[in-house]
Design an enzyme around this catalytic site. Structure first.
Site, PDB file in Angstrom:
ATOM      1  CG  LEU A 241      -2.257  -0.810   1.373  1.00 21.56           C
ATOM      2  CD1 LEU A 241      -2.267  -2.054   0.895  1.00 21.56           C
ATOM      3  CD2 LEU A 241      -2.964  -0.669   2.461  1.00 21.56           C
TER       4      LEU A 241
ATOM      5  CE1 TYR B 204      -1.849   7.332  -5.901  1.00 20.16           C
ATOM      6  CE2 TYR B 204      -3.834   7.426  -7.292  1.00 20.16           C
ATOM      7  CZ  TYR B 204      -3.094   7.013  -6.189  1.00 20.16           C
ATOM      8  OH  TYR B 204      -3.611   6.065  -5.246  1.00 20.16           O
TER       9      TYR B 204
HETATM   10  P1  NAD Z   1      -1.968   7.412   2.798  1.00 20.04           P
HETATM   11  O1  NAD Z   1      -1.222   8.626   2.614  1.00 20.04           O
HETATM   12  O2  NAD Z   1      -2.718   7.752   4.344  1.00 20.04           O
HETATM   13  O3  NAD Z   1      -1.061   6.198   3.021  1.00 20.04           O
HETATM   14  C1  NAD Z   1       0.232   5.833   2.529  1.00 20.04           C
HETATM   15  C2  NAD Z   1       1.200   5.340   3.409  1.00 20.04           C
HETATM   16  O4  NAD Z   1       2.384   4.912   2.567  1.00 20.04           O
HETATM   17  C3  NAD Z   1       1.657   6.553   4.478  1.00 20.04           C
HETATM   18  O5  NAD Z   1       1.633   6.030   5.492  1.00 20.04           O
HETATM   19  C4  NAD Z   1       3.038   6.771   3.777  1.00 20.04           C
HETATM   20  O6  NAD Z   1       3.803   7.415   4.735  1.00 20.04           O
HETATM   21  C5  NAD Z   1       3.509   5.529   3.140  1.00 20.04           C
HETATM   22  N1  NAD Z   1       4.366   5.544   2.075  1.00 20.04           N
HETATM   23  C6  NAD Z   1       4.388   6.402   1.016  1.00 20.04           C
HETATM   24  N2  NAD Z   1       5.213   6.162   0.220  1.00 20.04           N
HETATM   25  C7  NAD Z   1       6.320   5.408   0.809  1.00 20.04           C
HETATM   26  C8  NAD Z   1       7.473   4.554   0.591  1.00 20.04           C
HETATM   27  N3  NAD Z   1       8.252   4.850  -0.612  1.00 20.04           N
HETATM   28  N4  NAD Z   1       7.940   3.767   1.255  1.00 20.04           N
HETATM   29  C9  NAD Z   1       7.317   3.634   2.305  1.00 20.04           C
HETATM   30  N5  NAD Z   1       6.202   3.984   2.951  1.00 20.04           N
HETATM   31  C10 NAD Z   1       5.569   4.881   1.928  1.00 20.04           C
HETATM   32  O7  NAD Z   1      -2.912   6.987   1.772  1.00 20.04           O
HETATM   33  P2  NAD Z   1      -4.119   5.851   1.751  1.00 20.04           P
HETATM   34  O8  NAD Z   1      -5.287   6.556   1.183  1.00 20.04           O
HETATM   35  O9  NAD Z   1      -4.096   5.026   2.978  1.00 20.04           O
HETATM   36  O10 NAD Z   1      -3.613   5.051   0.414  1.00 20.04           O
HETATM   37  C11 NAD Z   1      -3.013   3.662   0.819  1.00 20.04           C
HETATM   38  C12 NAD Z   1      -2.844   3.046  -0.509  1.00 20.04           C
HETATM   39  O11 NAD Z   1      -4.168   2.665  -1.258  1.00 20.04           O
HETATM   40  C13 NAD Z   1      -2.166   3.679  -1.542  1.00 20.04           C
HETATM   41  O12 NAD Z   1      -1.237   2.837  -2.336  1.00 20.04           O
HETATM   42  C14 NAD Z   1      -3.164   4.395  -2.439  1.00 20.04           C
HETATM   43  O13 NAD Z   1      -2.665   4.542  -3.811  1.00 20.04           O
HETATM   44  C15 NAD Z   1      -4.308   3.512  -2.448  1.00 20.04           C
HETATM   45  N6  NAD Z   1      -5.673   3.902  -2.765  1.00 20.04           N
HETATM   46  C16 NAD Z   1      -6.267   4.630  -1.742  1.00 20.04           C
HETATM   47  C17 NAD Z   1      -7.613   5.111  -2.143  1.00 20.04           C
HETATM   48  C18 NAD Z   1      -8.272   6.216  -0.977  1.00 20.04           C
HETATM   49  O14 NAD Z   1      -9.387   6.565  -1.678  1.00 20.04           O
HETATM   50  N7  NAD Z   1      -7.748   6.268   0.139  1.00 20.04           N
HETATM   51  C19 NAD Z   1      -7.830   5.154  -3.627  1.00 20.04           C
HETATM   52  C20 NAD Z   1      -7.331   4.366  -4.465  1.00 20.04           C
HETATM   53  C21 NAD Z   1      -5.992   3.670  -3.938  1.00 20.04           C
END
Ligand code: NAD
Ligand code: UDP
Length: 313
Positions: free
Chosen positions: A71, A143
Site C-alpha cells: 500500500l 500517480y
Molecule cells: P496514505 O497517504 O494515508 O497512506 C500511504 C502510506 O504509505 C503512508 O503511511 C506513507 O507514509 C506511506 N508511504 C508512501 N510512500 C512510501 C514509501 N516510498 N516507502 C514506505 N512508505 C511509504 O494513503 P491511503 O489513502 O491510506 O492509501 C493507501 C494505498 O491505497 C495507496 O497505495 C493508495 O494509492 C491506495 N488507494 C487509496 C485510495 C483512497 O481513496 N484512500 C484510493 C485508491 C487507491
C-alpha cells in the site's frame, strides 16, 4: 501467518493492520512516514504480534513472510503532486522490491491499485475491462501511470516467475485516520465545516465520485488476498455516486455548520465522473459494501471532532 503491510501508518494501511491482527496474523508494518502518521498505529506498538519497521520501499529489503499487502504510496493529489518523481518511484521501484520479496520467499502479494488507472473515463460505470484514458504527461500521471506500471509488474512477475499476485483497484475511500491536511475532498469538507471555514468546491462541483467507507474496503482487500487464484484486477468501491456539491450539502447538514461554499479552479485532468462496476467483486469474492455515505460520514465527522485543533465551540 505473517503479513507484511507497506504503508502501515497511513489511513488504509493502519486499518488493515488492525483487521489482520484481529484475525491472528503476525503483522510487519512498514512505512517511511512521508504521508503516514505514528498516531494511526500507536495503539499497536505494545502488541506482540506487531512489528513496526521504518523503511522506504524504494530501497530493497527482505522479510520471511507469507503475504504482502503493498500500500505504500502517497495517495492524495496534494501529496503525490508535492514530489511526483518519488511518487513514481514508490509505485515502480517500490513494487519491484516488494515483488522480489514475494518471489524469493514464495509469498502472495496484493497491490493497492486505484480507479485512477481509468483516468478521466469515457465509460460509466467503470468495469475492469475498460482500459482507461490517462494523460501520460498530465500532472496526475505520476500517480496514475505509476499505478498502471505497478499492475503491469504484478502480471509480468506472475507470468515470468509464477508469483501469486492480487490487484485491488480501489475507488475513493474515506473514514477515520484520514490526514487532516491531505487535501482529499471528504477530509477537507469535514475540517472546513467543523471550523466554520469556507467549503472549497473545485470547478462547478458537478463532478461525481462514489465513496466507500474504510471498513468495507478492508473487508474486500482481505477477501481478495484470501481467495485462491484471482489474478485479474478487481474493483473495490461503493457504487453510490454523488456530485461534489451534494456532498458539501450533506457535510454541512451533518455538522450543523454555518460555512459558505466558495468555488476554486478545477484541477487539470480531474475526472468528471467516477463510479465502480463491482459485479466482478460480487461474483468472485461475494463482496458488497454495507456502510452508506450518511452513516460513514457521521463516523468520520466524530473522528475529526475529536482530533481537530481550534475547531469552533
Ligand atoms: P496514505 O497517504 O494515508 O497512506 C500511504 C502510506 O504509505 C503512508 O503511511 C506513507 O507514509 C506511506 N508511504 C508512501 N510512500 C512510501 C514509501 N516510498 N516507502 C514506505 N512508505 C511509504 O494513503 P491511503 O489513502 O491510506 O492509501 C493507501 C494505498 O491505497 C495507496 O497505495 C493508495 O494509492 C491506495 N488507494 C487509496 C485510495 C483512497 O481513496 N484512500 C484510493 C485508491 C487507491
Ligand atoms: N475537491 C473539491 N474540494 C476539495 C478537494 C477536492 O471540490 O477541497 C474535488 C476534486 O476536484 C475532485 C473530487 O473532489 O473532483 C475528489 O477529490 P479527491 O482529491 O478527494 O479525490 P480524487 O480526485 O483523487 O478522486
Amino acid at each position: 501467518m505473517v503479513a507484511l503491510v507497506t504503508g502501515a501508518a497511513g489511513f488504509i494501511g493502519s486499518h488493515l493492520c488492525d483487521m489482520l491482527l484481529s484475525k491472528g496474523y503476525e503483522v510487519i508494518g512498514l512505512d517511511n512516514f512521508c504521508t503516514g502518521n505514528k498516531d494511526n498505529i500507536k495503539h499497536l506498538i505494545n502488541n506482540n504480534l506487531f512489528m513496526l519497521v521504518k523503511h522506504d520501499i524504494i530501497q530493497p529489503i527482505s522479510f520471511q513472510v507469507d503475504q504482502i499487502y503493498n500500500l505504500a504510496c502517497p495517495a492524495s493529489p496534494d501529496y503525490y503532486l508535492f514530489n511526483p518523481v518519488k511518487t513514481i518511484k514508490a509505485s515502480v521501484i517500490g513494487t519491484i522490491n516488494m515483488l522480489e520479496i514475494a518471489r524469493r520467499k514464495n509469498a502472495r502479494i496484493l497491490q493497492a491499485s486505484t480507479s485512477e488507472v481509468y483516468g478521466d473515463p469515457e465509460i460509466h460505470p467503470q468495469n475492469e475491462g475498460y482500459l482507461g484514458r490517462v494523460n501520460t504527461i498530465g500532472p496526475r500521471s505520476c500517480y496514475d501511470e505509476g499505478k498502471r506500471v505497478a499492475e503491469s509488474l504484478m502480471i509480468n512477475y506472475h507470468k515470468k516467475y509464477k508469483v501469486d499476485v492480487r490487484i485491488a483497484r480501489i475507488f475513493n475511500t474515506y473514514g477515520p485516520r484520514m490526514a487532516i491536511n491531505d487535501g482529499r475532498v471528504i477530509s477537507n469538507f469535514i475540517c472546513q465545516a467543523l471550523k466554520d471555514e469556507p467549503i472549497t468546491i473545485y470547478g462547478n462541483g458537478e463532478q461525481t465520485r462514489s465513496f466507500c467507507y474504510v471498513s468495507d474496503l478492508i473487508t474486500g482487500i482481505v477477501k481478495i488476498m484470501e481467495q485462491k487464484e484471482i489474478i485479474r484486477p478487481i474493483n473495490l468501491g461503493n457504487p453510490d455516486e454523488i456530485n461534489i456539491i451534494e456532498l458539501a450539502h450533506m457535510v454541512l447538514r451533518l455538522t450543523g455548520s454555518k460555512s459558505k461554499m466558495i468555488f476554486k479552479p478545477k484541477p487539470e485532468d480531474d475526472p468528471m465522473r467516477r463510479k465502480p462496476d463491482i459485479s466482478f467483486a460480487k461474483e468472485k469474492i461475494n463482496w458488497n459494501p454495507g456502510v452508506d455515505l450518511e452513516e460513514g460520514l457521521k463516523r468520520t465527522i466524530q473522528y475529526f471532532e475529536n482530533i481537530l485543533p481550534n475547531k469552533k465551540e
